[in-house]
Scaffold this active site. Structure first.
Site, PDB file in Angstrom:
ATOM      1  CB  SER A  31      -0.905   0.496   1.141  1.00  0.00           C
ATOM      2  OG  SER A  31      -0.236   0.114   2.622  1.00  0.00           O
ATOM      3  CG  ASP A 188      -3.341   5.251   8.351  1.00  0.00           C
ATOM      4  OD1 ASP A 188      -2.307   5.907   7.779  1.00  0.00           O
ATOM      5  OD2 ASP A 188      -3.864   3.744   6.838  1.00  0.00           O
ATOM      6  CG  HIS A 191      -0.711   4.222   4.111  1.00  0.00           C
ATOM      7  ND1 HIS A 191      -1.967   3.246   5.596  1.00  0.00           N
ATOM      8  CD2 HIS A 191      -0.652   2.584   3.848  1.00  0.00           C
ATOM      9  CE1 HIS A 191      -2.179   2.247   5.420  1.00  0.00           C
ATOM     10  NE2 HIS A 191      -1.487   1.318   4.103  1.00  0.00           N
TER      11      HIS A 191
END
Length: 217
Positions: A31, A188, A191
């Site tokens: 990701s 979060d 990221h």
């Protein structure tokens, strides 16, 4: 006669321009490579890195082979088709999800080695981007995980970027300190936001330039 010579010269120049193709770099990752969570995908790692390189006069295309949630095992499973016929070089940014799942570093190492073997079979230069394990798995786990990147890079002649988040560290942030990372991360905490992506690219960019030098050598 001069007109004929001039016409031939122009034809040769045009033929050279047409035949010159950009270097294609495949970015294999998770990701962090895919651009997870960014509202504007043009602000993700791959497009920002490509723009950074082009701004420095590199004729390059960076292909996004990032899959959110991928472990090193997932990267190994898809490396064969991720490297298309146009691939000239490979960036490997995997291991973050192995850490989140507490996967045995020996398994992660074997997977990364399989990826490097595939690249070697295709004679592709590789930049291996390291992740750093947190201390909560214990010192032995951290030593094994952190050490595998440099050992594999040395074994397979790959370039090594010692820390994916090196650009953030250079800006004074510490991945072990969430408060210092807040300005560069999404909600979060895992990221990077657009500003974080820019700093990460600034840290990785010079290593990618070294990778480009190896293409065709």
């Amino acid at each position: 006669m001069r007109a004929v010579r001039n016409g031939l010269a122009v034809t040769l120049l045009l033929a050279g321009a047409v035949s010159a193709e950009p270097v294609t770099v495949v970015a294999l990752g998770d990701s962090l490579t895919a651009g997870y969570g960014l509202a504007d995908q043009s602000q993700g790692l791959v497009p920002v890195l490509e723009g950074w390189l082009k701004a420095r006069a590199h004729d390059v295309v960076v292909q996004n082979a990032g899959v959110s949630g991928d472990t090193t095992a997932g990267g190994l499973a898809r490396i064969g088709w991720a490297l298309g016929p146009d691939a000239d070089a490979l960036i490997v940014t995997l291991g973050g999800n192995d850490l989140l799942r507490g996967i045995d570093p020996a398994a992660s190492r074997a997977n990364l080695e399989g990826i490097l073997k595939e690249a070697a079979a295709r004679k592709l230069p590789v930049l291996l981007v390291a992740m750093k394990a947190p201390g909560n798995f214990g010192p032995e786990y951290k030593a094994a995980f952190d050490g595998m990147y440099g050992e594999l890079a040395g074994q397979y002649g790959a370039l090594l970027a010692e820390d994916f988040f090196g650009g953030l560290r250079a800006a004074g942030a510490d991945p072990a300190d969430p408060a210092s990372m807040a300005a560069f991360m999404q909600a979060d905490g895992l990221h990077p936001n657009p500003e974080g992506v820019k700093l990460i690219v600034e840290g990785l960019g010079p290593k990618v330039e070294e990778l480009l030098v190896r293409v065709g050598s």
